[in-house]
Design a protein around this motif. Structure first.
Motif, mmCIF file in Angstrom:
data_model
loop_
_atom_site.group_PDB
_atom_site.id
_atom_site.type_symbol
_atom_site.label_atom_id
_atom_site.label_comp_id
_atom_site.label_asym_id
_atom_site.label_seq_id
_atom_site.Cartn_x
_atom_site.Cartn_y
_atom_site.Cartn_z
ATOM 1 N N GLY A 29 72.629 21.602 7.479
ATOM 2 C CA GLY A 29 73.751 22.206 6.755
ATOM 3 C C GLY A 29 73.512 23.677 6.500
ATOM 4 N N GLU A 30 74.090 24.168 5.404
ATOM 5 C CA GLU A 30 73.880 25.560 5.009
ATOM 6 C C GLU A 30 72.421 25.750 4.627
ATOM 7 O OE1 GLU A 30 76.615 27.368 2.135
ATOM 8 O OE2 GLU A 30 77.951 25.662 2.504
ATOM 9 N N HIS A 31 71.893 26.904 4.953
ATOM 10 C CA HIS A 31 70.500 27.192 4.619
ATOM 11 C C HIS A 31 70.427 28.075 3.388
ATOM 12 C CE1 HIS A 31 68.660 25.195 8.013
ATOM 13 N NE2 HIS A 31 69.690 25.631 8.726
ATOM 14 N N LEU A 32 69.417 27.836 2.602
ATOM 15 C CA LEU A 32 69.162 28.626 1.399
ATOM 16 C C LEU A 32 68.264 29.793 1.768
ATOM 17 C CD1 LEU A 32 68.628 25.492 -0.780
ATOM 18 C CD2 LEU A 32 70.437 27.175 -1.149
ATOM 19 N N GLY A 82 60.195 30.499 4.024
ATOM 20 C CA GLY A 82 60.606 29.291 4.727
ATOM 21 C C GLY A 82 60.976 28.133 3.825
ATOM 22 N N ILE A 83 60.503 28.103 2.590
ATOM 23 C CA ILE A 83 60.896 27.021 1.690
ATOM 24 C C ILE A 83 62.337 27.273 1.251
ATOM 25 C CG2 ILE A 83 59.834 28.150 -0.295
ATOM 26 C CD1 ILE A 83 59.584 25.438 -1.638
ATOM 27 N N THR A 85 55.793 18.686 5.616
ATOM 28 C CA THR A 85 55.913 17.815 6.785
ATOM 29 C C THR A 85 57.342 17.691 7.293
ATOM 30 O OG1 THR A 85 54.017 16.543 5.996
ATOM 31 C CG2 THR A 85 55.399 15.486 7.674
ATOM 32 N N TYR A 86 58.296 17.501 6.394
ATOM 33 C CA TYR A 86 59.660 17.191 6.804
ATOM 34 C C TYR A 86 60.639 18.357 6.703
ATOM 35 C CZ TYR A 86 57.617 12.622 6.889
ATOM 36 O OH TYR A 86 56.796 11.568 7.176
ATOM 37 N N LYS A 87 60.204 19.483 6.124
ATOM 38 C CA LYS A 87 61.018 20.710 6.049
ATOM 39 C C LYS A 87 62.400 20.436 5.461
ATOM 40 C CE LYS A 87 57.682 22.711 8.352
ATOM 41 N NZ LYS A 87 56.496 22.927 7.611
ATOM 42 N N ILE A 88 62.415 19.695 4.365
ATOM 43 C CA ILE A 88 63.657 19.279 3.726
ATOM 44 C C ILE A 88 64.001 20.260 2.597
ATOM 45 C CG2 ILE A 88 64.744 17.453 2.353
ATOM 46 C CD1 ILE A 88 62.890 15.469 3.771
ATOM 47 N N PRO A 89 65.248 20.732 2.534
ATOM 48 C CA PRO A 89 65.647 21.577 1.413
ATOM 49 C C PRO A 89 65.553 20.801 0.093
ATOM 50 C CG PRO A 89 67.315 21.608 3.140
ATOM 51 C CD PRO A 89 66.335 20.539 3.491
#
Length: 184
Positions: free
Chosen positions: A162-165, A138-139, A101-105
Motif C-alpha cells: 500500500g502507501e509507504h510511510l 527503511g522502518i 524479517t518481514y518488513k511490515i509497516p
C-alpha cells in the motif's frame, strides 16, 4: 511468500492469565468493533488465521506460530501503554520480526493519548527494540491514538503493498486529527 491480507495485532500480555489485567482489553475492543453491525470497521486478524497458541506452549512453538502469522500479515498494529514492558516480553520479539524479517509497516496505537502530534511524546512507553530501530532508515511506522477512525484509516492505507510511510516517526497531521474530532 504467503498471501498478505491480514493485520497482525500485537500487545503486551504483561504475563497475566487474566486478560482484564493486561492490554488484551484493547484487542477485545478491536474484535468488538469488527463484529458490530452498527460500526463500519472490519479487521482481518492474523491471530485467527492460524491455530491458537496457549500461554503454556513451548517458546519454540509460540515463535513458530508468530512467524507463520507474520508471513500472512500486510501490517502490524502495535498497542502500547504505560504498562508495556521495556524488555522481556513476546511483544519485543514480534516487533523485531515484523521489522527485520518481514518488513511490515507498524501502526503504533496508544490508548492513553487522545492525539499524537509529536511522536517522541510517548517514547517512554516504547519497548527497547522499537526505540533502538525507530530512527533507522527503511522502518515504516505511524503513531496514532487508539481511536477507531485512526486505526481503520491506517490499516487500510499503510501496508506492504500500500502507501509507504516516510519514516519510523510518521503521524497524522493537525488538520486530519482535528477533522476526525481528536483535537478540538
Amino acid at each position: 511468500m504467503a498471501n498478505r491480507t491480514g493485520t497482525y495485532v500485537a500487545f503486551d500480555g504483561l504475563g497475566e492469565a487474566d486478560p482484564t489485567k493486561s492490554d488484551f482489553k484493547y484487542y477485545a475492543t478491536l474484535q468488538a468493533w469488527s463484529a458490530s453491525k452498527n460500526i463500519q470497521f472490519s479487521l482481518i486478524n492474523c491471530h485467527e488465521k492460524t491455530y491458537a497458541v496457549r500461554d503454556t506452549s513451548k517458546r519454540a512453538t509460540l515463535y513458530a506460530r508468530i512467524q507463520e502469522r507474520l508471513r500472512a500479515s500486510k501490517n502490524m498494529l502495535v498497542i502500547l501503554t504505560s504498562k508495556t514492558r521495556y524488555t522481556g516480553s513476546v511483544l519485543s520479539y514480534e516487533i523485531e520480526q515484523a521489522i527485520d524479517t518481514y518488513k511490515i509497516p507498524l501502526i503504533i496505537a496508544c490508548p492513553e493519548f487522545s492525539s499524537i502530534l509529536y511522536v517522541d511524546s510517548h517514547s517512554e512507553i516504547w519497548p527497547k527494540v522499537l526505540k533502538d530501530c525507530i530512527n533507522d532508515t527503511g522502518i515504516e511506522a505511524i503513531h496514532i491514538p487508539f481511536a477507531k477512525v485512526c486505526i481503520l484509516d491506517a490499516i487500510t492505507r499503510f501496508y506492504v503493498n500500500g502507501e509507504h510511510l516516510s519514516s519510523g516517526k510518521s503521524y497524522y497531521n493537525l488538520e486530519t486529527q482535528t477533522k476526525w474530532g481528536l483535537i478540538q
